[in-house]
Design a protein around this motif. Structure first.
Motif, mmCIF file in Angstrom:
data_model
loop_
_atom_site.group_PDB
_atom_site.id
_atom_site.type_symbol
_atom_site.label_atom_id
_atom_site.label_comp_id
_atom_site.label_asym_id
_atom_site.label_seq_id
_atom_site.Cartn_x
_atom_site.Cartn_y
_atom_site.Cartn_z
ATOM 1 N N MET A 62 -19.041 25.114 -2.129
ATOM 2 C CA MET A 62 -19.156 25.389 -3.276
ATOM 3 C C MET A 62 -17.938 25.546 -4.263
ATOM 4 S SD MET A 62 -20.579 29.366 -4.650
ATOM 5 C CE MET A 62 -18.706 30.169 -4.343
ATOM 6 N N THR A 63 -18.128 24.929 -5.660
ATOM 7 C CA THR A 63 -17.160 24.809 -6.351
ATOM 8 C C THR A 63 -17.316 26.324 -7.127
ATOM 9 O OG1 THR A 63 -17.197 22.686 -6.513
ATOM 10 C CG2 THR A 63 -16.094 23.972 -8.194
ATOM 11 N N ARG A 64 -16.089 27.313 -6.865
ATOM 12 C CA ARG A 64 -16.288 28.606 -7.381
ATOM 13 C C ARG A 64 -15.984 28.699 -9.180
ATOM 14 N NH1 ARG A 64 -16.926 32.912 -5.194
ATOM 15 N NH2 ARG A 64 -16.439 32.244 -3.079
ATOM 16 N N PRO A 65 -16.942 29.165 -9.989
ATOM 17 C CA PRO A 65 -16.298 29.171 -11.303
ATOM 18 C C PRO A 65 -15.490 30.461 -11.306
ATOM 19 C CG PRO A 65 -18.724 30.421 -10.810
ATOM 20 C CD PRO A 65 -18.075 29.927 -9.526
ATOM 21 N N TRP A 66 -14.494 30.089 -12.450
ATOM 22 C CA TRP A 66 -13.084 31.185 -12.627
ATOM 23 C C TRP A 66 -13.283 31.653 -13.901
ATOM 24 C CZ3 TRP A 66 -11.078 32.968 -8.294
ATOM 25 C CH2 TRP A 66 -10.847 32.242 -7.112
ATOM 26 N N LEU A 67 -12.714 33.013 -14.103
ATOM 27 C CA LEU A 67 -12.487 33.362 -15.631
ATOM 28 C C LEU A 67 -11.305 33.657 -15.397
ATOM 29 C CD1 LEU A 67 -13.267 34.978 -18.077
ATOM 30 C CD2 LEU A 67 -13.681 36.953 -16.958
ATOM 31 N N ASP A 68 -10.467 32.992 -16.319
ATOM 32 C CA ASP A 68 -9.054 33.264 -16.437
ATOM 33 C C ASP A 68 -8.633 34.242 -17.342
ATOM 34 O OD1 ASP A 68 -7.777 30.943 -14.583
ATOM 35 O OD2 ASP A 68 -9.200 29.706 -15.664
ATOM 36 N N LEU A 69 -7.819 35.332 -16.957
ATOM 37 C CA LEU A 69 -7.582 36.294 -17.673
ATOM 38 C C LEU A 69 -5.868 36.228 -18.104
ATOM 39 C CD1 LEU A 69 -9.169 39.113 -15.967
ATOM 40 C CD2 LEU A 69 -10.095 37.947 -17.904
ATOM 41 N N HIS A 70 -5.776 36.828 -19.447
ATOM 42 C CA HIS A 70 -4.379 37.079 -20.078
ATOM 43 C C HIS A 70 -3.584 38.270 -19.025
ATOM 44 C CE1 HIS A 70 -0.820 37.081 -22.363
ATOM 45 N NE2 HIS A 70 -0.925 38.282 -22.566
#
Length: 287
Positions: free
Chosen positions: A1-9
């Protein structure tokens, strides 16, 4: 599975994260979110120095192997208090913690940290999932942590509960006392101030009683850090796994005794209290 990411400052403030945790008190589902969180986190020298003093790590130019857990803690909180996370943070039980040090943790100004949850499984008391954290530098993966968390009262429509990881493990032989320490009444508050973990069960007898404990209990990750600091001479600088299971809680105040096998590429440890009450067991091994 290609994991979706949320990139945070940066992670949200700790105060807002704990407010979210207080608002969610019931299980709202049985599916873990697939999305993980990522963020670049800088080493805070004053906090690192305070952590070393509290957990008895030397200032040797390397991050203690448990310190990236402290750096990642707010990011973990943010994942566990998201609207799509199905389990309340308060009441989760930390069963097991495994840390892998892939390369030496020296000369670092910061780390790229990623956290996610996976591996939801049935358990005799509900269900478990793994909270996974990874820390990388410009060359790649440095450090990985897996925390097995218990969700009490969770019902999963799946196969029979998995057996305990330690159910069939024979008792270790050749353990000798490595050290002992005294956990005073306020160690939970002092560790919380450094590590950010303000779970009420650790802060005072009064707040612990609200969750069914007769007195405050020591943080499991403080006990693990103390054991790791005491066994630094048993371990290489990198290329090893250090894993523990948490058993009976350390009720404060208390004196505990750490025993371990001899230094080498693999070994085992036990942390006992009064009347040989087992608080923590663990092992290390080369990767």
């Amino acid at each position: 599975m290609t994991r979706p990411w949320l990139d945070l400052h940066s992670p949200d403030s700790r105060a807002s994260l704990y407010l979210r945790a207080l608002r969610k008190r019931t299980i709202s589902g049985s599916t873990l979110p697939t999305q993980g969180l990522r963020c670049y986190l800088r080493v805070q020298p004053d906090n690192l120095a305070a952590y070393r003093r509290l957990c008895h790590f030397p200032d040797d130019g390397r991050l203690p192997a448990t310190y990236p857990h402290v750096m990642a803690f707010n990011l973990q909180l943010q994942l566990l208090t998201r609207a799509d996370f199905p389990f309340p943070l308060l009441g989760l039980v930390h069963l097991n913690n495994s840390i892998e040090v892939r390369r030496p943790l020296g000369g670092l100004e910061g780390l790229q940290v990623a956290v996610w949850a996976e591996n939801l499984q049935p358990h005799a008391k509900g269900g478990t999932f793994d909270l996974v954290s990874e820390a990388s530098d410009g060359l790649g993966l440095l450090w990985r942590e897996t925390s097995r968390m218990l969700v009490r009262g969770l019902t999963l429509e799946t196969s029979t509960p998995a057996a305990s990881d330690t159910a069939d493990r024979p008792a270790p032989t050749g353990l000798v006392q490595a050290t002992r320490w005294y956990a005073d009444r306020d160690i939970g508050r002092r560790y919380a101030k450094v590590a950010g973990d303000y779970n009420p069960i650790h802060l005072s007898a009064l707040s612990a009683r609200l969750f069914g404990f007769p007195s405050a209990i020591a943080h499991g990750m403080w006990s693990k850090a103390m054991a790791l600091a005491a066994l630094q001479g048993h371990l290489p600088k990198a290329g090893y796994r250090f894993e523990v299971e948490f058993h009976k809680p350390v009720r404060l105040p208390a004196e505990v005794v750490l025993s371990a096998t001899e230094a080498g590429p693999a070994g085992e440890l036990r942390l006992h209290g009064q009347e040989q009450r087992l608080h923590m067991s663990g092992r290390w091994a080369a990767l």
